[in-house]
Write an enzyme that holds these catalytic residues in place. Structure first.
Site, PDB file in Angstrom:
ATOM      1  CB  SER A 142      -0.872   0.032   1.256  1.00 59.55           C
ATOM      2  OG  SER A 142      -1.493   1.306   1.395  1.00 59.55           O
ATOM      3  CE1 TYR A 155      -4.226  -2.149   4.990  1.00 62.00           C
ATOM      4  CE2 TYR A 155      -3.048  -0.113   4.487  1.00 62.00           C
ATOM      5  CZ  TYR A 155      -3.830  -1.181   4.079  1.00 62.00           C
ATOM      6  OH  TYR A 155      -4.190  -1.290   2.747  1.00 62.00           O
TER       7      TYR A 155
HETATM    8  P1  NAD Z   1     -11.849  -5.339  -0.091  1.00 63.38           P
HETATM    9  O1  NAD Z   1     -12.315  -5.209   1.320  1.00 63.38           O
HETATM   10  O2  NAD Z   1     -12.674  -4.820  -1.187  1.00 63.38           O
HETATM   11  O3  NAD Z   1     -11.530  -6.886  -0.417  1.00 63.38           O
HETATM   12  C1  NAD Z   1     -10.761  -7.635   0.490  1.00 63.38           C
HETATM   13  C2  NAD Z   1     -10.752  -9.068   0.035  1.00 63.38           C
HETATM   14  O4  NAD Z   1      -9.907  -9.800   0.946  1.00 63.38           O
HETATM   15  C3  NAD Z   1     -12.125  -9.732   0.103  1.00 63.38           C
HETATM   16  O5  NAD Z   1     -12.209 -10.725  -0.887  1.00 63.38           O
HETATM   17  C4  NAD Z   1     -12.116 -10.396   1.488  1.00 63.38           C
HETATM   18  O6  NAD Z   1     -13.003 -11.518   1.579  1.00 63.38           O
HETATM   19  C5  NAD Z   1     -10.672 -10.834   1.570  1.00 63.38           C
HETATM   20  N1  NAD Z   1     -10.150 -11.011   2.907  1.00 63.38           N
HETATM   21  C6  NAD Z   1     -10.107 -10.117   3.926  1.00 63.38           C
HETATM   22  N2  NAD Z   1      -9.502 -10.661   4.990  1.00 63.38           N
HETATM   23  C7  NAD Z   1      -9.141 -11.917   4.618  1.00 63.38           C
HETATM   24  C8  NAD Z   1      -8.488 -12.986   5.280  1.00 63.38           C
HETATM   25  N3  NAD Z   1      -8.066 -12.881   6.544  1.00 63.38           N
HETATM   26  N4  NAD Z   1      -8.289 -14.147   4.609  1.00 63.38           N
HETATM   27  C9  NAD Z   1      -8.721 -14.282   3.323  1.00 63.38           C
HETATM   28  N5  NAD Z   1      -9.345 -13.311   2.653  1.00 63.38           N
HETATM   29  C10 NAD Z   1      -9.557 -12.149   3.314  1.00 63.38           C
HETATM   30  O7  NAD Z   1     -10.383  -4.665  -0.081  1.00 63.38           O
HETATM   31  P2  NAD Z   1      -9.448  -4.122  -1.263  1.00 63.38           P
HETATM   32  O8  NAD Z   1      -9.450  -2.659  -1.165  1.00 63.38           O
HETATM   33  O9  NAD Z   1      -9.757  -4.798  -2.540  1.00 63.38           O
HETATM   34  O10 NAD Z   1      -8.027  -4.604  -0.705  1.00 63.38           O
HETATM   35  C11 NAD Z   1      -7.248  -5.612  -1.327  1.00 63.38           C
HETATM   36  C12 NAD Z   1      -5.801  -5.417  -0.931  1.00 63.38           C
HETATM   37  O11 NAD Z   1      -5.365  -4.138  -1.415  1.00 63.38           O
HETATM   38  C13 NAD Z   1      -5.548  -5.410   0.568  1.00 63.38           C
HETATM   39  O12 NAD Z   1      -4.332  -6.074   0.851  1.00 63.38           O
HETATM   40  C14 NAD Z   1      -5.441  -3.940   0.889  1.00 63.38           C
HETATM   41  O13 NAD Z   1      -4.688  -3.714   2.063  1.00 63.38           O
HETATM   42  C15 NAD Z   1      -4.756  -3.439  -0.349  1.00 63.38           C
HETATM   43  N6  NAD Z   1      -4.885  -2.003  -0.611  1.00 63.38           N
HETATM   44  C16 NAD Z   1      -6.103  -1.435  -0.807  1.00 63.38           C
HETATM   45  C17 NAD Z   1      -6.190  -0.072  -1.044  1.00 63.38           C
HETATM   46  C18 NAD Z   1      -7.494   0.635  -1.244  1.00 63.38           C
HETATM   47  O14 NAD Z   1      -7.514   1.880  -1.243  1.00 63.38           O
HETATM   48  N7  NAD Z   1      -8.616  -0.053  -1.430  1.00 63.38           N
HETATM   49  C19 NAD Z   1      -5.023   0.706  -1.086  1.00 63.38           C
HETATM   50  C20 NAD Z   1      -3.794   0.085  -0.888  1.00 63.38           C
HETATM   51  C21 NAD Z   1      -3.743  -1.271  -0.661  1.00 63.38           C
END
Ligand code: NAD
Length: 248
Positions: A142, A155
């Site tokens: 991230s 985080y």
């Molecule tokens: P989201 O909440 O839309 O999706 C998260 C996904 O991970 C879902 O499928 C959920 O079921 C799954 N999940 C959550 N905890 C889990 C666990 N313990 N075991 C297995 N599956 C699990 O989130 P997103 O925004 O798509 O995030 C995806 C990745 O991107 C994450 O690692 C997040 O930290 C990272 N990220 C997101 C952003 C953002 O702005 N959305 C920015 C930087 C990084």
């Protein structure tokens, strides 16, 4: 097609960035195994989308912080679909609090899902990739791991650790034909950011040079670059599509 005949394992594939990436990989010819946490209905929707593209889809509820469960899922995926070519190590969550309010349970949960989960999912697929002399692991970090953020101390630390792990593993993996890289997305419109306070969101958008959050598909495009034939010279890199939030 860039991923014809490839097998990809996506953690957290039921929505957001994982879903967009699973779809992008399938559209380029990959069969997809993905896991999620308590998200069966959305997972089945994603699986149906992948099957409609003519690809195979396998999904299970698996908490990636459970090392044995993650390893079993990787074994199941390889048994059903074939050897894993690509791991998109993506599952994640956050607990937002001021630094002084965090508890040991908060720390253990966030670090277990992100740092421990990604570390051991990589370990679950790596030996077979190294034995075959080919493979691609993409760890989702991230922009918060690069620049930090208020109310996200654990985080941010875990995401910085993921980038360090990516570089460390690359020293061992690249000579064996396994490329390991990270993506550090900026703010993306997903369920994860939907829980932000509206005032925080507006302040964040105002500070972003592009003036908007990104779309999950914009991260999937970076994943496809790293996983596909054009990504062969990326090793231990962190690519950060972030709308100008972090420029380096
Ligand atoms: P989201 O909440 O839309 O999706 C998260 C996904 O991970 C879902 O499928 C959920 O079921 C799954 N999940 C959550 N905890 C889990 C666990 N313990 N075991 C297995 N599956 C699990 O989130 P997103 O925004 O798509 O995030 C995806 C990745 O991107 C994450 O690692 C997040 O930290 C990272 N990220 C997101 C952003 C953002 O702005 N959305 C920015 C930087 C990084």
């Amino acid at each position: 097609m860039k991923l014809a005949g490839k097998i990809a394992l996506v953690t957290g594939g039921s929505r957001g960035i994982g879903r967009a990436t699973a779809r992008a990989f399938a559209a380029e010819g990959a069969d997809i195994a993905f896991c999620h946490l308590n998200d069966d209905v959305q997972a089945e929707t994603v699986a149906a989308e992948i099957r409609a593209m003519g690809r195979k889809a396998l999904h299970r509820p698996v908490d990636v912080s459970d090392i044995k469960a993650g390893k079993s899922f990787a074994e199941l995926a390889a048994g059903v679909l074939g050897p894993i070519d690509i791991l998109f190590n993506n599952a994640g969550m956050n607990i937002r609090k001021p630094f002084e309010a965090y508890t040991e349970d908060d720390f253990d949960r966030i670090v277990s899902v992100h740092l421990k989960g990604m570390f051991f999912m990589a370990q679950a697929v790596y030996p077979a990739m190294a034995a075959r002399g080919a493979g691609c692991i993409i760890n989702v970090a991230s922009q918060r791991g690069l620049k930090g953020a208020p109310n996200s101390a654990i985080y941010s630390a875990a995401k910085a650790g993921i980038m360090g792990f990516t570089r460390a593993l690359s020293w061992e993996a690249a000579p064996k034909g396994v490329r390991v890289n990270a993506i550090a997305p900026g703010p993306i419109v997903t369920d994860l950011t939907a829980t932000m306070e509206e005032a925080d969101r507006q302040a964040f958008i105002a500070a972003l040079p592009v003036g908007r959050f990104g779309r999950p598909e914009e991260i999937a495009a970076t994943a496809l670059l790293l996983a596909g034939p054009d990504g062969g010279f990326y090793v231990g890199a962190t690519l950060s599509p972030n709308g100008g939030d972090v420029m380096y």
